[in-house]
Each structure stands twice: as structure tokens, then as C-alpha cells.
Design a protein around this motif. Structure first.
Motif, short mmCIF file in Angstrom:
data_model
loop_
_atom_site.label_atom_id
_atom_site.label_comp_id
_atom_site.label_asym_id
_atom_site.label_seq_id
_atom_site.Cartn_x
_atom_site.Cartn_y
_atom_site.Cartn_z
N SER A 71 31.96 55.81 22.90
CA SER A 71 33.20 56.17 22.32
C SER A 71 34.35 55.49 22.96
CB SER A 71 33.62 57.65 22.37
OG SER A 71 33.65 58.11 23.62
N SER A 72 35.53 55.26 22.34
CA SER A 72 36.46 54.58 22.87
C SER A 72 37.18 54.92 24.32
CB SER A 72 37.96 54.43 22.05
OG SER A 72 38.14 55.64 21.69
N ASN A 73 36.75 56.17 24.57
CA ASN A 73 37.20 56.76 26.10
C ASN A 73 35.96 56.70 27.01
OD1 ASN A 73 35.28 58.92 25.36
ND2 ASN A 73 36.58 60.50 25.23
N GLY A 74 34.74 56.08 26.62
CA GLY A 74 33.83 55.87 27.67
C GLY A 74 32.80 56.62 27.75
N SER A 75 32.70 57.73 26.97
CA SER A 75 31.72 58.79 26.70
C SER A 75 30.54 58.11 25.75
CB SER A 75 31.99 60.17 26.14
OG SER A 75 32.56 59.79 24.97
N LEU A 76 29.17 58.45 26.46
CA LEU A 76 27.76 57.79 25.87
C LEU A 76 27.64 58.57 24.68
CD1 LEU A 76 25.68 55.79 25.99
CD2 LEU A 76 24.63 57.74 27.58
N ILE A 77 27.37 57.51 23.64
CA ILE A 77 26.72 58.15 22.55
C ILE A 77 25.37 57.96 21.89
CG2 ILE A 77 27.37 58.15 19.83
CD1 ILE A 77 30.01 57.28 20.22
N ALA A 78 24.98 56.80 22.37
CA ALA A 78 23.33 56.58 22.16
C ALA A 78 23.09 55.34 22.92
CB ALA A 78 23.15 56.30 20.68
N SER A 79 21.77 55.29 23.22
CA SER A 79 21.43 54.08 24.11
C SER A 79 19.94 53.92 24.03
CB SER A 79 21.68 54.31 25.68
OG SER A 79 21.14 53.39 26.35
N THR A 80 19.50 52.72 23.99
CA THR A 80 18.06 52.45 24.08
C THR A 80 17.56 52.94 25.22
OG1 THR A 80 18.48 50.10 24.71
CG2 THR A 80 18.20 50.69 22.19
N ASN A 81 18.12 52.86 26.39
CA ASN A 81 17.36 53.28 27.51
C ASN A 81 17.57 54.71 27.94
OD1 ASN A 81 16.93 50.49 27.99
ND2 ASN A 81 18.90 50.26 29.29
#
Length: 154
Positions: A71-81
């Protein structure tokens, strides 16, 4: 005859410098390698039910090392790792800083042991890591595919 060939070369040299003519040939070896890769594997992105599986297939399709959505505040939404919170925070902070200094910037490419590419798209930040840099349209294609997948699952 010698005079005309020298004049032709001189005019060609001037035209190349003034008009920025690029007469280089396309990298046929790289194009052939990509065609061979795409010929061996079929990427049907419609068959996945889970976001993690879809992102893994998207990662293989575009030949990148990782894809991280924040998100624009830096929180992780999704990742391949799976756990890329540090990458999400770093990429978002870096892009926000560059955006504050250069407000019209569209994407950020950083070369550091490979390439880190940061792209804002529909109020999210996409951080892509790869050995080679992607163009902005390629990064937007990844972002658009992910956004479309999430929209269909809702």
C-alpha cells in the motif's frame, strides 16, 4: 566517383548526429531466446484460484525474481516470496522520497545486485526485482494482471 562517396559518407555522418539516426540492429539472439522460452512454456493465467499461485505464474511468465505489492503507506499486501515486509517498506519509502523531489516521476529503477523496479499503480506500489530491467509498459502489465485477478475474485 571518389568525391561522391566521400561526400555521401560526410552527409550521412552529419545526418546521424543532427537527426540522431539509430541504425543498430535489434538484438536477435535475445529475441530468439525469448521466443524459445515462450514456445516451451504456456502461461494461462485464467486457471488459478489462489493469489499466491497466480503471482508465481506471473513471476515465471515475466521472468522476474520477485513481485511485491504494498500500500502507499508501506504495508505489505502480497508477495511472491511470502514475507517481503522490508522490501515493501523500503520500496515505498524510496518511491515516496523520489516522488516528493520529482513529482512527475512514473517509475523508479535502482540497480543493486540486479534491478529493483518500483511502480505506483491504482493506489498501490508494485516492487519488482529482476536481473534485468523491465520497461514501464512491462511493469504496468504485471500490475494490471494482478489488479484484474484480484478484481475478478472479489
Amino acid at each position: 566517383m571518389g568525391f561522391f562517396s566521400k561526400a555521401r559518407r560526410a552527409l550521412k555522418g552529419i545526418a546521424e548526429k543532427v537527426l540522431y539516426v539509430d541504425d543498430t540492429s535489434p538484438p536477435l539472439a535475445q529475441i530468439n531466446a525469448l521466443e524459445d522460452y515462450l514456445g516451451r512454456y504456456e502461461f494461462d493465467l485464467r486457471e488459478f484460484a489462489e493469489l499466491s499461485e497466480f503471482m508465481g505464474a506471473l513471476k515465471k511468465k515475466h521472468m522476474v525474481d520477485s513481485i511485491c505489492v504494498a500500500s502507499s503507506n508501506g504495508s505489505l499486501i502480497a508477495s511472491t516470496n511470502g514475507e517481503d515486509l522490508v522490501q515493501a517498506l523500503t520500496g515505498t519509502a524510496l518511491f515516496n522520497y523520489v516522488q516528493s523531489e520529482l513529482p512527475k516521476s512514473e517509475a523508479l529503477l535502482v540497480k543493486s545486485n540486479g534491478w529493483y523496479m518500483v511502480l505506483p499503480f491504482r493506489n498501490k506500489i508494485f516492487i519488482i526485482k529482476s536481473l534485468d530491467a523491465l520497461s514501464t509498459p512491462e511493469m504496468k502489465a504485471i500490475a494490471r494482471d494482478l489488479e484484474d485477478f484480484v478484481a475478478k475474485k472479489q
